[in-house]
Design an enzyme around this catalytic site. Structure first.
Site, PDB file in Angstrom:
ATOM      1  N   SER A 172      21.006 -40.853 -12.601  1.00 26.89           N
ATOM      2  CA  SER A 172      20.949 -41.215 -11.184  1.00 26.89           C
ATOM      3  C   SER A 172      19.545 -41.030 -10.662  1.00 26.89           C
ATOM      4  CB  SER A 172      21.912 -40.331 -10.382  1.00 26.89           C
ATOM      5  OG  SER A 172      21.723 -40.503  -8.988  1.00 26.89           O
ATOM      6  N   TYR A 184      25.644 -32.587  -8.248  1.00 26.86           N
ATOM      7  CA  TYR A 184      25.595 -33.873  -8.953  1.00 26.86           C
ATOM      8  C   TYR A 184      24.189 -34.171  -9.449  1.00 26.86           C
ATOM      9  CZ  TYR A 184      25.766 -38.960  -9.597  1.00 26.86           C
ATOM     10  OH  TYR A 184      25.664 -40.228 -10.107  1.00 26.86           O
TER      11      TYR A 184
END
Length: 268
Positions: A148, A161
């Site tokens: 990400s 995350y």
């Protein structure tokens, strides 16, 4: 199609294959000649996806937090297809409750932190470990990890995350370094915001505008944009690329602070 982009004769595992990026990657890889194992915790959804591709796809139930289910998945793929050439580590910890709980470190519960690491890091490590002997046997194994853009930038939330995705980037480098001489490449793709069906339905419009305002392109990413990168990195066209993280965020991470304000100032 450029010959080196072909995946003819390859067998790929796509974890989280029932989701938006996973489905787009399956469509692209099957279209380029691969056979695909769709490993997902949602077996019914994986089966629905697999049904579109006949003998070229196999749905297998897999839970990234369950080591035995991962081992069974890899064994099943080899039993069914006879080999593994490509591993796309795409599955991740999901759910509105997890997103809501993923706060800043000062407000982070230990359970939330552990859930993200158990799924994204521990689970991905186990899948990679179990697939590695078969990827080595392939002679030209390729691993592509979905990370990400948040792994490369700070944010006021989503600390668990983003930390797991940063750890996956280092795992990418480590695997590429350790197994390159054994014929295995390992790369990562770092998307920005991707408008899957779920995101398009649930993402707050005000936040979508914030992302669009900071995007040099005139659109945010779609699942097929990321699938194209994954399929490229898995193909022989990327045979000299390993240990890299390819950022596919429409340029969100490349510009100076205040980009949207500068655009307004210059009337662009």
């Amino acid at each position: 199609m450029y010959k080196a982009l072909s995946l003819e004769g390859k067998v790929a595992i796509i974890t989280g294959g029932a989701g938006g990026i996973g489905q787009a990657t399956i469509e692209l890889m099957v279209g380029r000649g691969a056979r695909v194992a769709i490993a997902d915790i949602a077996l019914d959804r994986a089966q629905a996806v697999a049904a579109k591709y006949g003998d070229s796809a196999l749905a297998i139930e897999m839970d990234l937090t369950d080591e035995d289910s991962i081992k069974r998945m890899v064994v099943r793929v080899v039993e069914h297809f006879g080999r593994i050439d490509i591993l796309h580590n795409n599955a991740t910890a999901v759910g509105q409750h997890l997103v809501a709980a993923d706060n800043a470190i000062g407000e982070m519960s230990t359970d939330t932190w552990d859930t993200f690491f158990d799924t994204n890091c521990r689970g991905t490590m186990i899948v990679t470990r179990e697939a590695l002997p078969h990827l080595i046997a392939s002679g030209a194994g390729a691993i592509v990890n979905t990370v990400s853009g948040m792994a490369l930038q700070g944010n006021i939330r989503f600390h668990a995350y983003s930390a797991t995705k940063a750890a996956m980037i280092q795992m990418t480098r480590a695997v590429a370094t350790a197994y390159g001489r054994k014929g295995v490449r390992c790369n990562a793709v770092a998307p920005g915001l991707v408008l899957t069906e779920t995101v398009a339905k649930d993402f707050p419009p005000a936040m979508l505008k914030l992302v669009l305002d900071e995007t040099p392109r005139d659109r945010v990413g779609a699942p097929h944009d990321i699938a194209e990168v994954v399929a490229f990195l898995a193909s022989d066209a990327a045979r000299n690329i390993t240990g890299q993280t390819l950022v596919a965020d429409g340029g969100v991470s490349i510009h100076i602070p205040g980009f949207s304000a500068y655009r307004e100032f210059f009337g662009e």
